[in-house]
Write a protein that holds these residues in place. Structure first.
Motif, PDB file in Angstrom:
ATOM      1  N   ARG A 409      31.409  64.053 -29.227  1.00 20.85           N
ATOM      2  CA  ARG A 409      32.526  63.696 -28.902  1.00 20.85           C
ATOM      3  C   ARG A 409      33.279  62.571 -29.780  1.00 20.85           C
ATOM      4  NH1 ARG A 409      34.068  66.059 -24.293  1.00 20.85           N
ATOM      5  NH2 ARG A 409      32.318  67.100 -23.209  1.00 20.85           N
ATOM      6  N   LEU A 410      32.497  61.937 -30.388  1.00 14.23           N
ATOM      7  CA  LEU A 410      33.118  60.888 -31.494  1.00 14.23           C
ATOM      8  C   LEU A 410      33.511  61.580 -32.675  1.00 14.23           C
ATOM      9  CD1 LEU A 410      31.577  57.483 -30.532  1.00 14.23           C
ATOM     10  CD2 LEU A 410      33.870  58.047 -30.199  1.00 14.23           C
ATOM     11  N   ILE A 411      32.460  62.397 -33.189  1.00 11.88           N
ATOM     12  CA  ILE A 411      32.608  62.737 -34.435  1.00 11.88           C
ATOM     13  C   ILE A 411      33.514  63.841 -34.840  1.00 11.88           C
ATOM     14  CG2 ILE A 411      31.216  63.967 -36.355  1.00 11.88           C
ATOM     15  CD1 ILE A 411      28.938  62.252 -35.259  1.00 11.88           C
ATOM     16  N   MET A 412      33.444  64.954 -34.008  1.00  7.79           N
ATOM     17  CA  MET A 412      34.329  66.111 -33.902  1.00  7.79           C
ATOM     18  C   MET A 412      35.770  65.705 -34.080  1.00  7.79           C
ATOM     19  SD  MET A 412      34.475  69.345 -31.861  1.00  7.79           S
ATOM     20  CE  MET A 412      32.740  69.888 -31.650  1.00  7.79           C
ATOM     21  N   PRO A 413      36.340  64.874 -33.321  1.00 15.21           N
ATOM     22  CA  PRO A 413      37.806  64.481 -33.357  1.00 15.21           C
ATOM     23  C   PRO A 413      38.031  63.856 -34.810  1.00 15.21           C
ATOM     24  CG  PRO A 413      37.227  63.905 -31.497  1.00 15.21           C
ATOM     25  CD  PRO A 413      35.889  64.302 -31.889  1.00 15.21           C
TER      26      PRO A 413
END
Length: 504
Positions: A409-413
């Motif tokens: 949820r932090l890395i993909m964006p």
């Protein structure tokens, strides 16, 4: 009365500071060896040995070979005289020759090499315990033959074997035939069970070690390899010198990183430290942590990183195995020294990042994941296909993918926008295929989050398109307003791009 008291005081044996034997010679060396001959069958051997003796007495000072004749083999003297013979041979080998002229002093060079080989065999045999006079003579002989200042041309052309001249052939020392023998003798001497450490540390002292470390700047790779082995054995045997050796090597690294960026022996020194680190006790001392953060990590900065990258990476992995919390410190250091304009170093950094992420724990990963993947996103969009390809290869590592899944949820964006930019048109087909593969992996990982990131990406793209249109309209209004202004002095005139075009 005073004379009687003084006569009872034991006289001090003179030290062999000059490498000479103290016993006075009873005659010339030739005369001492000529006595006892007489048989006709021994004429040829006596003539040959006499020729060697005459050569030694002519080239070497008479005082050096006084006492026991140094050309006598060890097997021909009793055990009680072998140490004196060793000192005599070591003193004889203190005479050095010019090897730049191969035809000069050839016979004398052969004599010296023969004596060096005899000394090597004697030291390796370990038959007699070394007296203090022999230890002094050995250290003096090694110092005279090994310790030297390299010519300025060596240093001016040296780039640490990793800069502009990293493809140049190595330079070999013409005196290596003698230097190798001396290094072998020193190695056998240091590792010998017949050497008393308490006596040896008087002469293998800090000054001796510093001069040895200076030799690591030699351009001859054979000499650096010998030095690496000798220094490693000294570090292992002389425990009292261990802190000083670590401090001295740290100083070399400091000077290399902060001042010169030129040194030929960084990889060998790092190899020594790699084996030293594996012996550090846990928990790590503060001294070792400071060395890690102030010396090891900044070694990523010089341009010649490629010459010692493998050894540096090994040292870092050793530290992380000892102290897992240092993993986040390393990643922060790599981000600090990230090579923006050096694609080759970027590929090396990405490779090291992958090795660290394979060993990092979740807590340390969460400390650095945001700045780390911001940098990885930039690498994904790199026009250099090897950099982009190496960054996308991180998703082929199952352990790294596991960390990404836990923090998706932090890395993909962060990464999604870079992937979209590559999809719209990267020039390299391999990078394009890898990008599509990573997007598919994200879609299978969390489809809902993937669609949300896709929508945000489209919104961001639309916002940027509107901003570009708004900026273009503003420029058109300015051009129109400027075209209606009267032309006068000291007034800038907006010239149409068509009016300034040049027909080829």
């Amino acid at each position: 009365m005073l004379k009687q008291i003084l006569s009872k005081i034991p006289r001090r044996t003179p030290r062999l500071d000059s490498g000479e034997l103290i016993q006075p010679a009873s005659g010339s060396p030739d005369g001492a060896q000529k006595s006892g001959g007489g048989g006709g069958g021994s004429n040829s051997s006596s003539a040959r040995s006499g020729g060697l003796r005459r050569a030694s007495s002519v080239v070497f000072p008479a005082s050096v070979i006084a006492g026991i004749e140094p050309l006598v083999p060890f097997k021909d003297v009793p055990a009680s005289e072998k140490m004196n013979l060793l000192v005599s041979k070591l003193s004889l080998c203190c005479v050095t020759f010019d090897f730049t002229d191969p035809g000069k002093n050839t016979m004398e060079k052969d004599v010296k090499r023969q004596i060096l080989m005899e000394i090597l065999d004697f030291v390796a045999s370990g038959s007699v315990r070394f007296a203090e006079s022999a230890v002094l003579a050995m250290c003096r002989m090694c110092a005279i033959n090994l310790f030297r200042v390299f010519p300025p041309s060596y240093r001016s052309n040296s780039t640490g074997s990793g800069g502009e001249n990293d493809h140049d052939d190595p330079k070999f020392d013409p005196a290596w035939s003698h230097l190798q023998a001396v290094y072998d003798i020193l190695l056998k001497f240091v590792t010998s069970s017949c050497l008393d450490i308490k006596v040896a540390k008087k002469y293998i002292d800090h000054a001796f070690i510093l001069r040895l470390l200076d030799l690591f700047d030699s351009e001859d790779p054979r000499e650096r390899e010998c030095l690496k082995t000798v220094m490693h054995r000294i570090y292992g045997k002389f425990m009292v010198h261990r802190p000083f050796i670590r401090k001295s090597i740290s100083t070399i690294f400091y000077r290399f990183v902060s001042e010169t960026e030129k040194h030929n022996g960084i990889s060998e020194l790092l190899e020594i430290f790699g084996s030293v680190i594996s012996g550090f006790a846990l928990p790590l001392k503060e001294e070792h942590k400071i060395f890690f953060s102030r010396v090891v990590i900044p070694l990523h900065k010089p341009k010649s990183l490629g010459a010692y990258f493998q050894q540096l990476s090994y040292c870092i992995m050793q530290f992380i195995e000892k102290e897992p919390r240092l993993a986040s410190v390393v990643i922060k250091g790599l981000l600090k020294y990230w090579p923006i304009t050096n694609s080759q170093k970027e590929v090396m950094f990405l490779g090291e990042i992958e090795e660290i992420l394979e060993m990092i724990n979740t807590v340390e990963f969460e400390k650095v994941m945001v700045p780390l993947f911001l940098r990885i996103s930039c690498c994904i969009n790199s026009f250099h296909f090897q950099v982009a390809e190496r960054a996308l290869f991180l998703w082929n590592n199952e352990q790294i993918v596991g960390l990404i899944v836990q923090n998706r949820r932090l890395i993909m964006p962060i990464v999604f926008q870079a992937l979209e930019k590559n999809t719209r048109g990267h020039w390299n087909p391999a990078v394009l295929n890898l990008t599509i593969s990573v997007k598919r992996m994200f879609s299978e990982m969390d489809e809902e989050l993937f669609l949300s990131c896709l929508a945000q990406s489209q919104e961001e793209e639309e916002r940027l398109r509107q901003a570009v249109e708004k900026r273009n309209e503003a420029w058109k209004r300015l051009e129109t307003a400027a075209s209606h202004q009267p032309v006068g002095r000291n007034i800038a005139i907006l010239v149409s791009p068509l009016a300034t075009s040049i027909a080829c």
